[in-house]
Design a protein around this motif. Structure first.
Motif, PDB file in Angstrom:
ATOM      1  N   LEU A 160     -51.077  14.588  47.685  1.00  0.00           N
ATOM      2  CA  LEU A 160     -50.113  13.953  47.112  1.00  0.00           C
ATOM      3  C   LEU A 160     -50.740  13.270  45.722  1.00  0.00           C
ATOM      4  CD1 LEU A 160     -50.189  11.726  50.315  1.00  0.00           C
ATOM      5  CD2 LEU A 160     -48.567  12.613  49.765  1.00  0.00           C
ATOM      6  N   GLY A 161     -51.369  13.996  45.233  1.00  0.00           N
ATOM      7  CA  GLY A 161     -52.166  13.843  44.068  1.00  0.00           C
ATOM      8  C   GLY A 161     -52.942  12.167  43.610  1.00  0.00           C
ATOM      9  N   ILE A 162     -53.583  12.141  45.064  1.00  0.00           N
ATOM     10  CA  ILE A 162     -54.023  10.614  44.866  1.00  0.00           C
ATOM     11  C   ILE A 162     -55.936  11.740  44.227  1.00  0.00           C
ATOM     12  CG2 ILE A 162     -55.227   8.941  46.259  1.00  0.00           C
ATOM     13  CD1 ILE A 162     -52.175   8.590  47.459  1.00  0.00           C
ATOM     14  N   ALA A 163     -56.525  10.485  43.707  1.00  0.00           N
ATOM     15  CA  ALA A 163     -57.400  11.294  43.496  1.00  0.00           C
ATOM     16  C   ALA A 163     -58.423  10.455  44.110  1.00  0.00           C
ATOM     17  CB  ALA A 163     -57.982  10.906  41.660  1.00  0.00           C
ATOM     18  N   ARG A 164     -59.815  11.504  45.005  1.00  0.00           N
ATOM     19  CA  ARG A 164     -60.765  10.803  45.663  1.00  0.00           C
ATOM     20  C   ARG A 164     -62.256  10.970  45.165  1.00  0.00           C
ATOM     21  NH1 ARG A 164     -62.302  15.834  48.115  1.00  0.00           N
ATOM     22  NH2 ARG A 164     -60.714  17.564  47.563  1.00  0.00           N
ATOM     23  N   CYS A 165     -63.125  10.402  46.021  1.00  0.00           N
ATOM     24  CA  CYS A 165     -64.389  10.799  45.809  1.00  0.00           C
ATOM     25  C   CYS A 165     -64.873   9.774  46.841  1.00  0.00           C
ATOM     26  CB  CYS A 165     -64.885  10.019  43.806  1.00  0.00           C
ATOM     27  SG  CYS A 165     -64.097   8.535  44.381  1.00  0.00           S
ATOM     28  N   GLY A 166     -66.742  10.479  46.577  1.00  0.00           N
ATOM     29  CA  GLY A 166     -67.599  10.294  47.470  1.00  0.00           C
ATOM     30  C   GLY A 166     -67.476  11.212  48.990  1.00  0.00           C
ATOM     31  N   ALA A 192     -69.150  15.603  46.583  1.00  0.00           N
ATOM     32  CA  ALA A 192     -69.152  14.432  46.666  1.00  0.00           C
ATOM     33  C   ALA A 192     -69.620  13.518  45.871  1.00  0.00           C
ATOM     34  CB  ALA A 192     -70.070  14.330  48.373  1.00  0.00           C
ATOM     35  N   MET A 193     -70.252  13.869  45.723  1.00  0.00           N
ATOM     36  CA  MET A 193     -70.648  13.454  44.069  1.00  0.00           C
ATOM     37  C   MET A 193     -70.294  12.884  42.788  1.00  0.00           C
ATOM     38  SD  MET A 193     -75.564  14.527  44.902  1.00  0.00           S
ATOM     39  CE  MET A 193     -75.658  12.826  44.061  1.00  0.00           C
ATOM     40  N   ARG A 194     -69.079  14.334  42.485  1.00  0.00           N
ATOM     41  CA  ARG A 194     -68.841  13.879  41.830  1.00  0.00           C
ATOM     42  C   ARG A 194     -67.446  12.710  41.580  1.00  0.00           C
ATOM     43  NH1 ARG A 194     -65.475  18.525  41.896  1.00  0.00           N
ATOM     44  NH2 ARG A 194     -67.362  19.870  42.745  1.00  0.00           N
ATOM     45  N   PRO A 195     -67.246  12.051  40.460  1.00  0.00           N
ATOM     46  CA  PRO A 195     -66.295  11.395  39.887  1.00  0.00           C
ATOM     47  C   PRO A 195     -65.025  11.572  40.167  1.00  0.00           C
ATOM     48  CG  PRO A 195     -67.603  11.388  38.264  1.00  0.00           C
ATOM     49  CD  PRO A 195     -68.191  11.975  39.369  1.00  0.00           C
ATOM     50  N   ALA A 196     -64.121  11.238  40.437  1.00  0.00           N
ATOM     51  CA  ALA A 196     -62.391  10.651  40.540  1.00  0.00           C
ATOM     52  C   ALA A 196     -62.978  10.658  38.965  1.00  0.00           C
ATOM     53  CB  ALA A 196     -62.115   9.484  41.125  1.00  0.00           C
ATOM     54  N   CYS A 197     -61.919  11.190  37.703  1.00  0.00           N
ATOM     55  CA  CYS A 197     -61.556  10.802  36.789  1.00  0.00           C
ATOM     56  C   CYS A 197     -59.981  10.453  36.564  1.00  0.00           C
ATOM     57  CB  CYS A 197     -61.985  12.125  36.365  1.00  0.00           C
ATOM     58  SG  CYS A 197     -61.549  12.096  34.111  1.00  0.00           S
ATOM     59  N   LEU A 198     -59.836   9.115  35.973  1.00  0.00           N
ATOM     60  CA  LEU A 198     -58.576   8.949  35.615  1.00  0.00           C
ATOM     61  C   LEU A 198     -58.065   9.002  34.425  1.00  0.00           C
ATOM     62  CD1 LEU A 198     -59.167   7.620  38.837  1.00  0.00           C
ATOM     63  CD2 LEU A 198     -56.605   7.425  38.648  1.00  0.00           C
ATOM     64  N   GLU A 199     -57.139   9.381  33.315  1.00  0.00           N
ATOM     65  CA  GLU A 199     -56.875   8.619  32.378  1.00  0.00           C
ATOM     66  C   GLU A 199     -55.645   7.731  31.981  1.00  0.00           C
ATOM     67  OE1 GLU A 199     -57.493  11.298  27.984  1.00  0.00           O
ATOM     68  OE2 GLU A 199     -57.400  12.860  29.463  1.00  0.00           O
ATOM     69  N   PRO A 200     -55.433   6.593  32.348  1.00  0.00           N
ATOM     70  CA  PRO A 200     -54.315   5.714  32.384  1.00  0.00           C
ATOM     71  C   PRO A 200     -54.358   5.414  30.779  1.00  0.00           C
ATOM     72  CG  PRO A 200     -56.417   3.986  32.603  1.00  0.00           C
ATOM     73  CD  PRO A 200     -57.176   5.338  33.105  1.00  0.00           C
ATOM     74  N   VAL A 201     -55.271   5.698  29.235  1.00  0.00           N
ATOM     75  CA  VAL A 201     -54.980   5.652  28.232  1.00  0.00           C
ATOM     76  C   VAL A 201     -54.973   6.487  27.957  1.00  0.00           C
ATOM     77  CG1 VAL A 201     -55.355   3.867  26.535  1.00  0.00           C
ATOM     78  CG2 VAL A 201     -54.808   2.445  28.749  1.00  0.00           C
ATOM     79  N   PRO A 202     -54.330   7.334  26.758  1.00  0.00           N
ATOM     80  CA  PRO A 202     -55.191   8.520  26.259  1.00  0.00           C
ATOM     81  C   PRO A 202     -56.618   7.891  25.623  1.00  0.00           C
ATOM     82  CG  PRO A 202     -52.822   8.539  26.034  1.00  0.00           C
ATOM     83  CD  PRO A 202     -52.830   6.958  26.470  1.00  0.00           C
ATOM     84  N   GLY A 203     -57.302   9.211  25.856  1.00  0.00           N
ATOM     85  CA  GLY A 203     -58.929   9.020  25.423  1.00  0.00           C
ATOM     86  C   GLY A 203     -59.604   8.399  25.826  1.00  0.00           C
ATOM     87  N   ASN A 204     -59.447   7.254  27.035  1.00  0.00           N
ATOM     88  CA  ASN A 204     -60.067   6.540  27.559  1.00  0.00           C
ATOM     89  C   ASN A 204     -59.763   6.453  29.014  1.00  0.00           C
ATOM     90  OD1 ASN A 204     -58.450   3.580  25.592  1.00  0.00           O
ATOM     91  ND2 ASN A 204     -60.393   4.540  25.808  1.00  0.00           N
ATOM     92  N   ARG A 205     -61.427   7.240  29.982  1.00  0.00           N
ATOM     93  CA  ARG A 205     -61.258   7.601  31.118  1.00  0.00           C
ATOM     94  C   ARG A 205     -61.777   6.921  31.950  1.00  0.00           C
ATOM     95  NH1 ARG A 205     -64.601  12.587  31.672  1.00  0.00           N
ATOM     96  NH2 ARG A 205     -66.304  11.593  30.413  1.00  0.00           N
ATOM     97  N   VAL A 206     -60.958   6.336  33.160  1.00  0.00           N
ATOM     98  CA  VAL A 206     -61.944   5.541  34.392  1.00  0.00           C
ATOM     99  C   VAL A 206     -62.650   6.319  35.148  1.00  0.00           C
ATOM    100  CG1 VAL A 206     -61.764   4.026  36.205  1.00  0.00           C
ATOM    101  CG2 VAL A 206     -59.424   3.637  33.822  1.00  0.00           C
ATOM    102  N   LEU A 207     -63.944   6.258  35.567  1.00  0.00           N
ATOM    103  CA  LEU A 207     -64.332   7.621  35.796  1.00  0.00           C
ATOM    104  C   LEU A 207     -64.695   6.338  37.083  1.00  0.00           C
ATOM    105  CD1 LEU A 207     -67.107   8.952  33.868  1.00  0.00           C
ATOM    106  CD2 LEU A 207     -64.669   9.949  34.813  1.00  0.00           C
ATOM    107  N   ARG A 264     -76.495   9.442  36.729  1.00  0.00           N
ATOM    108  CA  ARG A 264     -74.708  10.504  36.717  1.00  0.00           C
ATOM    109  C   ARG A 264     -74.408   9.394  35.437  1.00  0.00           C
ATOM    110  NH1 ARG A 264     -73.233  14.679  40.018  1.00  0.00           N
ATOM    111  NH2 ARG A 264     -74.506  15.571  40.994  1.00  0.00           N
ATOM    112  N   ILE A 265     -73.817   8.224  36.065  1.00  0.00           N
ATOM    113  CA  ILE A 265     -73.380   7.801  35.184  1.00  0.00           C
ATOM    114  C   ILE A 265     -73.949   7.907  33.793  1.00  0.00           C
ATOM    115  CG2 ILE A 265     -72.518   5.152  34.347  1.00  0.00           C
ATOM    116  CD1 ILE A 265     -73.312   4.445  36.892  1.00  0.00           C
ATOM    117  N   GLY A 266     -74.916   7.858  32.998  1.00  0.00           N
ATOM    118  CA  GLY A 266     -75.204   7.506  31.750  1.00  0.00           C
ATOM    119  C   GLY A 266     -75.358   8.805  31.819  1.00  0.00           C
ATOM    120  N   ALA A 267     -75.566  10.542  32.374  1.00  0.00           N
ATOM    121  CA  ALA A 267     -75.037  11.365  31.746  1.00  0.00           C
ATOM    122  C   ALA A 267     -73.096  11.546  31.515  1.00  0.00           C
ATOM    123  CB  ALA A 267     -75.436  12.986  32.680  1.00  0.00           C
TER     124      ALA A 267
END
Length: 376
Positions: free
Chosen positions: A149-155, A163-178, A219-222
């Motif tokens: 369905l193209g729905i990002a998932r995490c956890g 399971a530990m990998r973040p979902a990554c969305l890019e709603p604004v070019p150059g600005n990711r939401v992890l 992981r957040i810091g890295a």
């Protein structure tokens, strides 16, 4: 307060509590699973539909996919959040062997999964105490359906790394939401659901331990880069009550110190208080959002039929706190409705009473939404 669309470059997030589209909800949708249940008292998922109808009136079965979201769809259209994150508290599977001894097992038929797309949901947190209700086969089905369905998932995933990998969305070019998703054993997640190096499962922390916080903080810091937003979605704690354990508070604050911009907490069946720490919101419990619990008695003092849509508008790449507002809703007949004035006032008083002392007070705007002005 008008909550008009933000300036160019702003990113709006919608988050909510648990979304449980299995069992009775699944039976009301167009393509239900076989209704057998393995609970102590209820053995047919259709009985949950009957309970809801006895409490609030007839449900026009089958309902169309948008039906379960009800008035929430109007709010999503109005504010057009680029990120729409839910804790998906059900497996999406036709698998028919429940997890042994689990007792409560939620599943939604894969052909009903487009109900998530009906609300534009684009990210699902999976580290919770129901995603493996139908075994590791059910988890595999869930991940494959969301991917299709193209729905990002995490956890959760096929191993610990996934399971530990973040979902990554890019709603604004150059600005990711992890978005990271992690569950705590004190929410009822079985210890043997933990993902391992070669074992499917969820990212599990023991009682929101300090060690678990440090692993995630690293992981957040890295992985967080300038301009990114970091969101941590946490399934923790019991279903009822307003007390926030000291361990949860320390866990959340450590993640904010590491760079988390929002802590999205869930598991409680009702909204809990929140906190502002270093200018970043910590939502300790967002309450249930969609479920089939209508007509089930007990805990009425917590008003579990009332819920909130949480909207946060960030300016990525700045230290400015987000703009934040909530829309109060009420579940009835398996659909969401705008809360009336009395219910809205009850939620307002609840948040002002139960939130941390450093949290600014919430107010009502002219259209019955709750808002708070976060200090710069």
């Amino acid at each position: 307060m008008g909550h008009a669309r933000g300036a160019s470059g702003a990113v709006t997030l919608f988050v909510c509590g648990d979304v449980m589209t299995g069992r009775g909800i699944d039976q009301a949708l167009p393509h239900p699973c076989s209704p057998e249940l393995y609970e102590s008292y209820v053995h047919d998922a259709r009985d949950y539909v009957s309970l809801a109808e006895a409490a609030n009136g007839a449900i026009p079965r089958p309902v169309e996919f948008p039906y379960i979201w009800g008035a929430a769809l109007e709010e999503l259209t109005r504010f057009a959040p680029e990120v729409r994150l839910v804790n998906l508290e059900t497996a999406i599977t036709r698998h028919d062997a429940p997890w042994p001894t689990k007792g409560i097992n939620y599943r939604m038929h894969p052909d009903n999964a487009p109900c998530l797309k009906a609300a534009g949901i684009n990210c699902c947190a999976l580290a919770n105490n129901h995603v493996l209700d139908w075994g590791r086969e059910g988890l595999d089905d869930t991940c494959r359906v969301l991917d299709r369905l193209g729905i990002a998932r995490c956890g959760a995933g096929q191993d610990e790394s996934e399971a530990m990998r973040p979902a990554c969305l890019e709603p604004v070019p150059g600005n990711r939401v992890l978005v990271w998703s992690i569950g705590s054993t004190d929410s009822g997640i079985p210890a043997d659901w933990a993902a391992g190096p070669k074992r499917p499962g969820v990212w599990l922390a023991r009682k929101a331990s300090a060690r678990g916080a440090e692993v995630l903080a690293e992981r957040i810091g890295a992985e967080k880069r300038p301009g990114d937003l970091a969101v941590v979605s946490i399934h923790w704690g019991g279903n009822w009550g307003y007390r926030i354990p000291n361990g949860h508070r320390a866990f959340a604050r450590r993640l904010v110190e590491a760079g988390a911009d929002l802590i999205h907490g869930h598991s409680s069946h009702h909204p809990r208080g929140m906190e502002l720490y270093r200018g970043r919101p910590i939502l300790y419990g967002c309450g249930d959002f969609i479920n089939d619990y209508e007509g089930i008695g007990g805990h009425e003092e917590f008003r579990p039929e009332l819920t909130l849509m949480y909207f946060l508008r960030f300016a990525p790449g700045t230290d400015a706190p987000p703009e934040m507002w909530m829309t109060p809703l009420r579940m009835a007949r398996f659909s969401l409705h705008r809360a009336d004035a009395d219910d809205t006032r009850w939620l307002l008083d609840l948040l002002n009473r139960e939130s941390h002392r450093d949290m600014p007070r919430f107010s009502l705007d002219a259209e019955g939404r709750l808002f708070v002005r976060l200090p710069h």
